[in-house]
Design a protein around this motif. Structure first.
Motif, PDB file in Angstrom:
ATOM      1  N   ALA A   3       1.509   4.390   4.931  1.00  4.87           N
ATOM      2  CA  ALA A   3       2.027   3.883   6.185  1.00  4.87           C
ATOM      3  C   ALA A   3       1.516   2.476   6.664  1.00  4.87           C
ATOM      4  O   ALA A   3       1.326   1.695   7.447  1.00  4.87           O
ATOM      5  CB  ALA A   3       2.881   4.741   7.181  1.00  4.87           C
ATOM      6  N   ARG A   4      -0.322   3.075   6.694  1.00  5.72           N
ATOM      7  CA  ARG A   4      -0.812   2.189   7.435  1.00  5.72           C
ATOM      8  C   ARG A   4      -2.477   1.490   6.322  1.00  5.72           C
ATOM      9  O   ARG A   4      -2.451   2.210   5.585  1.00  5.72           O
ATOM     10  CB  ARG A   4      -2.275   2.252   8.908  1.00  5.72           C
ATOM     11  CG  ARG A   4      -0.518   2.918  10.145  1.00  5.72           C
ATOM     12  CD  ARG A   4      -1.108   3.725  10.579  1.00  5.72           C
ATOM     13  NE  ARG A   4      -0.096   3.896  11.795  1.00  5.72           N
ATOM     14  CZ  ARG A   4       0.141   2.529  12.817  1.00  5.72           C
ATOM     15  NH1 ARG A   4      -0.509   1.615  12.797  1.00  5.72           N
ATOM     16  NH2 ARG A   4       0.762   2.768  13.804  1.00  5.72           N
ATOM     17  N   PRO A   5      -2.822   0.430   6.999  1.00  2.63           N
ATOM     18  CA  PRO A   5      -3.998  -0.100   5.693  1.00  2.63           C
ATOM     19  C   PRO A   5      -5.054   0.326   6.194  1.00  2.63           C
ATOM     20  O   PRO A   5      -5.479   1.015   7.293  1.00  2.63           O
ATOM     21  CB  PRO A   5      -3.923  -2.199   6.134  1.00  2.63           C
ATOM     22  CG  PRO A   5      -3.308  -1.835   7.304  1.00  2.63           C
ATOM     23  CD  PRO A   5      -1.606  -0.963   7.692  1.00  2.63           C
TER      24      PRO A   5
ATOM     25  N   SER B 199     -12.093   0.859  13.637  1.00  2.74           N
ATOM     26  CA  SER B 199     -11.033   0.371  14.907  1.00  2.74           C
ATOM     27  C   SER B 199     -11.255  -0.749  14.923  1.00  2.74           C
ATOM     28  O   SER B 199     -10.493  -1.722  15.089  1.00  2.74           O
ATOM     29  CB  SER B 199     -10.944   1.674  15.343  1.00  2.74           C
ATOM     30  OG  SER B 199     -11.537   2.171  16.230  1.00  2.74           O
TER      31      SER B 199
ATOM     32  N   ASP C 227       0.755  -1.089   0.096  1.00  2.00           N
ATOM     33  CA  ASP C 227       0.501   0.322   0.168  1.00  2.00           C
ATOM     34  C   ASP C 227       0.525   1.037  -0.428  1.00  2.00           C
ATOM     35  O   ASP C 227       1.786   1.380   0.375  1.00  2.00           O
ATOM     36  CB  ASP C 227      -1.227  -0.056   0.989  1.00  2.00           C
ATOM     37  CG  ASP C 227      -2.232   1.276   0.993  1.00  2.00           C
ATOM     38  OD1 ASP C 227      -3.218   0.385   0.961  1.00  2.00           O
ATOM     39  OD2 ASP C 227      -1.811   1.996   1.261  1.00  2.00           O
TER      40      ASP C 227
ATOM     41  N   PRO D  80       4.341  -1.083   3.080  1.00  2.00           N
ATOM     42  CA  PRO D  80       3.784   0.225   3.492  1.00  2.00           C
ATOM     43  C   PRO D  80       4.456   1.092   2.548  1.00  2.00           C
ATOM     44  O   PRO D  80       5.548   0.152   1.964  1.00  2.00           O
ATOM     45  CB  PRO D  80       3.867   0.421   5.256  1.00  2.00           C
ATOM     46  CG  PRO D  80       5.097  -0.103   5.476  1.00  2.00           C
ATOM     47  CD  PRO D  80       4.995  -1.347   4.860  1.00  2.00           C
TER      48      PRO D  80
ATOM     49  N   LEU E 130      -6.515  -7.417  11.496  1.00  2.00           N
ATOM     50  CA  LEU E 130      -4.969  -7.172  10.775  1.00  2.00           C
ATOM     51  C   LEU E 130      -4.368  -8.187  11.091  1.00  2.00           C
ATOM     52  O   LEU E 130      -3.340  -9.043  11.197  1.00  2.00           O
ATOM     53  CB  LEU E 130      -4.898  -6.026  10.954  1.00  2.00           C
ATOM     54  CG  LEU E 130      -4.920  -4.639  10.752  1.00  2.00           C
ATOM     55  CD1 LEU E 130      -4.745  -3.587  10.321  1.00  2.00           C
ATOM     56  CD2 LEU E 130      -4.634  -5.205   8.871  1.00  2.00           C
TER      57      LEU E 130
ATOM     58  N   ARG F 117      -8.633  -3.782  14.339  1.00  2.00           N
ATOM     59  CA  ARG F 117      -7.669  -4.550  14.437  1.00  2.00           C
ATOM     60  C   ARG F 117      -7.417  -6.318  14.463  1.00  2.00           C
ATOM     61  O   ARG F 117      -6.568  -6.870  14.122  1.00  2.00           O
ATOM     62  CB  ARG F 117      -7.682  -4.105  16.208  1.00  2.00           C
ATOM     63  CG  ARG F 117      -6.385  -2.762  16.280  1.00  2.00           C
ATOM     64  CD  ARG F 117      -6.457  -2.524  17.604  1.00  2.00           C
ATOM     65  NE  ARG F 117      -7.638  -2.815  18.466  1.00  2.00           N
ATOM     66  CZ  ARG F 117      -8.559  -1.437  18.686  1.00  2.00           C
ATOM     67  NH1 ARG F 117      -8.163   0.040  17.704  1.00  2.00           N
ATOM     68  NH2 ARG F 117      -9.700  -1.102  19.404  1.00  2.00           N
TER      69      ARG F 117
ATOM     70  N   ARG G 212      -6.882   3.101   5.562  1.00  2.00           N
ATOM     71  CA  ARG G 212      -7.208   4.948   6.322  1.00  2.00           C
ATOM     72  C   ARG G 212      -8.896   5.233   6.325  1.00  2.00           C
ATOM     73  O   ARG G 212      -9.233   5.438   6.721  1.00  2.00           O
ATOM     74  CB  ARG G 212      -6.372   5.220   5.069  1.00  2.00           C
ATOM     75  CG  ARG G 212      -4.687   5.140   5.871  1.00  2.00           C
ATOM     76  CD  ARG G 212      -4.666   5.783   7.493  1.00  2.00           C
ATOM     77  NE  ARG G 212      -5.100   6.975   7.797  1.00  2.00           N
ATOM     78  CZ  ARG G 212      -4.271   8.375   7.457  1.00  2.00           C
ATOM     79  NH1 ARG G 212      -3.312   7.862   6.129  1.00  2.00           N
ATOM     80  NH2 ARG G 212      -5.133   9.395   7.583  1.00  2.00           N
TER      81      ARG G 212
ATOM     82  N   GLU H 262      -2.064 -11.193   9.800  1.00  2.00           N
ATOM     83  CA  GLU H 262      -0.445 -11.369  10.237  1.00  2.00           C
ATOM     84  C   GLU H 262      -0.620 -13.021  10.984  1.00  2.00           C
ATOM     85  O   GLU H 262       0.273 -13.341  10.740  1.00  2.00           O
ATOM     86  CB  GLU H 262      -0.594 -10.851  11.233  1.00  2.00           C
ATOM     87  CG  GLU H 262       0.790 -10.657  12.325  1.00  2.00           C
ATOM     88  CD  GLU H 262       0.654  -9.391  12.909  1.00  2.00           C
ATOM     89  OE1 GLU H 262       0.804  -8.290  13.333  1.00  2.00           O
ATOM     90  OE2 GLU H 262       2.560  -9.448  13.163  1.00  2.00           O
TER      91      GLU H 262
END
Ligand code: FAD
Length: 395
Positions: A34-36, A107, A31, A126, A114, A111, A38, A118
């Motif tokens: 910086a973070r998935p 969120s 992506d 990122p 993700l 969380r 958004r 993982e």
């Protein structure tokens, strides 16, 4: 183990990554941000309307897009709800039939999701901006190139570009493969008087109806400094987008007929604002009547004006602040498994495809369903005895 690249870590890409990893693929999620997720998090600010509980046939009719239908039938709202609950997210169905997580935000779901990805071995890379196709199997990123066994592109539309989805992917495709990206579910600019805009910007307009060209919608809207937005406006937006500037008709008391409203308004001896108050109009709705009178609407039959108030919408608000994007990669560029015809092994999903839908959970449902379909397509491609590499011509 096949190497699969998923580019774009919004709901469509994350769903593709999960389906691929669950089947044993080695998945890397790229992506530009910086973070998935958004934009998914932003969607959560409004409560995160995940899907809708209405029966499947009327649900599918909201898309008016035969190409997306099979993918939603294969992953319908009930499956999405079960999937969310499997992530430990309790859901509820609102009085309108819309489905939300109890947390009313994205969120906790993101969380948990993700963490699951993982645990499945999905790697996240990122700051990886995809630029286009290279030779053979290659995908070009800013500063590096990869050649995975298969890829899923889930690059989103072009609204809220600061959150990552800026529509720049369009440049990697031949112009005839992409329908122009247009705002969808957006507000419209209105030339309010300065006094009205100052007093009412940010004020909701509750329980009203909007009519245009023989169709009418009920709901709520929000006055903004530049115009009007909100669920009622979004519902009509696809039809109004191409007609603007356009004058629509608002019914500020859709629950009362003309005679009942006229009785409440009483005689003309009282002041206008008293009469509007007696008719149960909130100050912002009374302000709209005053705006119409100032613009020259006839004063004779006040009840008729309240039930058919003309409102001129100057133009759609820009794509940058729209809820979603219409247009995108044309279905003719894809096969039924969402694989690019010109790029065997490259699949596409989510809002970057050429479909649009109203708010109500239809957008996320379409993204989840096509993300899953693209991943299944990629798995099918990888299981073929001899997978040909992508052609080297662009797009
Ligand atoms: C304010 C707001 C509220 C919303 N509320 C709802 C709602 O309640 N319910 C609903 O159904 N929908 C809602 N939506 C719409 C929903 O969020 C989107 O339809 C959905 O996020 C699209 O998912 P996607 O995975 O296709 O794309 P996106 O979520 O846009 O993700 C695409 C990803 O691709 C990445 N990317 C883009 N270009 C590149 C590149 N060149 N290289 C690398 N990465 C790239 C982006 O950084 C992004 O992470 C809302 C949208 C907004 C703006």
């Amino acid at each position: 183990m096949a190497d699969v690249a998923v580019v774009g870590a919004g709901p469509a890409g994350l769903m593709a990554a999960e389906v691929l990893a669950a089947d044993g693929a080695r998945v890397t999620l790229y992506d530009a941000m910086a973070r998935p997720g958004r934009k998914f998090l932003l969607a959560g600010r409004g409560g995160l309307n995940l899907t809708h509980s209405e029966p499947l046939e009327p649900f599918l009719a909201r898309y008016a897009c035969p190409e997306i239908e099979p993918h939603i039938r294969a992953f319908p709202p009930a499956a999405l709800m079960a999937w969310c609950e499997g992530l430990g997210q309790a859901l509820f169905i609102g009085s309108s039939g819309r489905v939300f997580p109890r947390a009313m935000k994205a969120s906790p779901l993101l969380r948990a999701w993700l963490r699951r990805l993982e645990g499945m071995g999905v790697a996240f890379r990122p700051h990886a901006r995809w630029l286009g196709f290279g030779e053979g199997r290659a995908l070009r990123f800013e500063g590096f190139e990869i050649a995975p066994d298969a890829a899923v592109l889930a690059l989103g539309g072009a609204s809220w570009p600061l959150l990552g989805s800026d529509g720049a992917w369009v440049r990697a495709f031949a112009p005839d493969q992409v329908a122009p990206l247009l705002p969808a579910n957006m507000g419209f600019r209105v030339a309010w008087s300065a006094a009205f805009a100052t007093r009412f910007a940010g004020t909701p307009l509750k329980r009203l109806a909007l009519s245009h060209a023989g169709r009418s919608w009920r709901g709520e809207a929000m006055v903004t400094r530049q115009g009007i937005e909100g669920g009622l406006i979004y519902a009509a937006a696809a039809r109004l987008r191409d007609a603007a500037p356009v004058t629509v008709t608002l019914d500020l008391r859709p629950d009362l007929d003309h005679a009942a409203l006229a009785a409440r308004l009483g005689g003309g001896a009282q002041s206008l604002s008293n009469r509007l108050r007696r008719a149960g109009l909130a100050p912002v709705a009374a302000g709209l009547v005053q705006e119409a009178l100032r613009a020259g609407a006839p004063r004779g039959d006040l009840a008729a004006l309240i039930k058919a108030l003309p409102l001129r919408l100057e133009e759609p608000m820009g794509l940058a602040r729209a809820i979603s994007t219409a247009g995108g990669l044309r279905w003719s560029a894809l096969d039924g498994a969402l694989m690019l015809r010109a790029r065997p092994g490259v699949f596409c999903a989510g809002e970057m495809l050429d479909w649009e839908a109203p708010t109500g959970g239809y957008l996320l449902q379409g993204c989840f369903a096509t993300g899953r379909a693209a991943a299944l397509g990629a798995l099918g491609f990888l299981s073929r005895p001899a997978s040909p590499g992508p052609a080297s011509s662009a797009g």
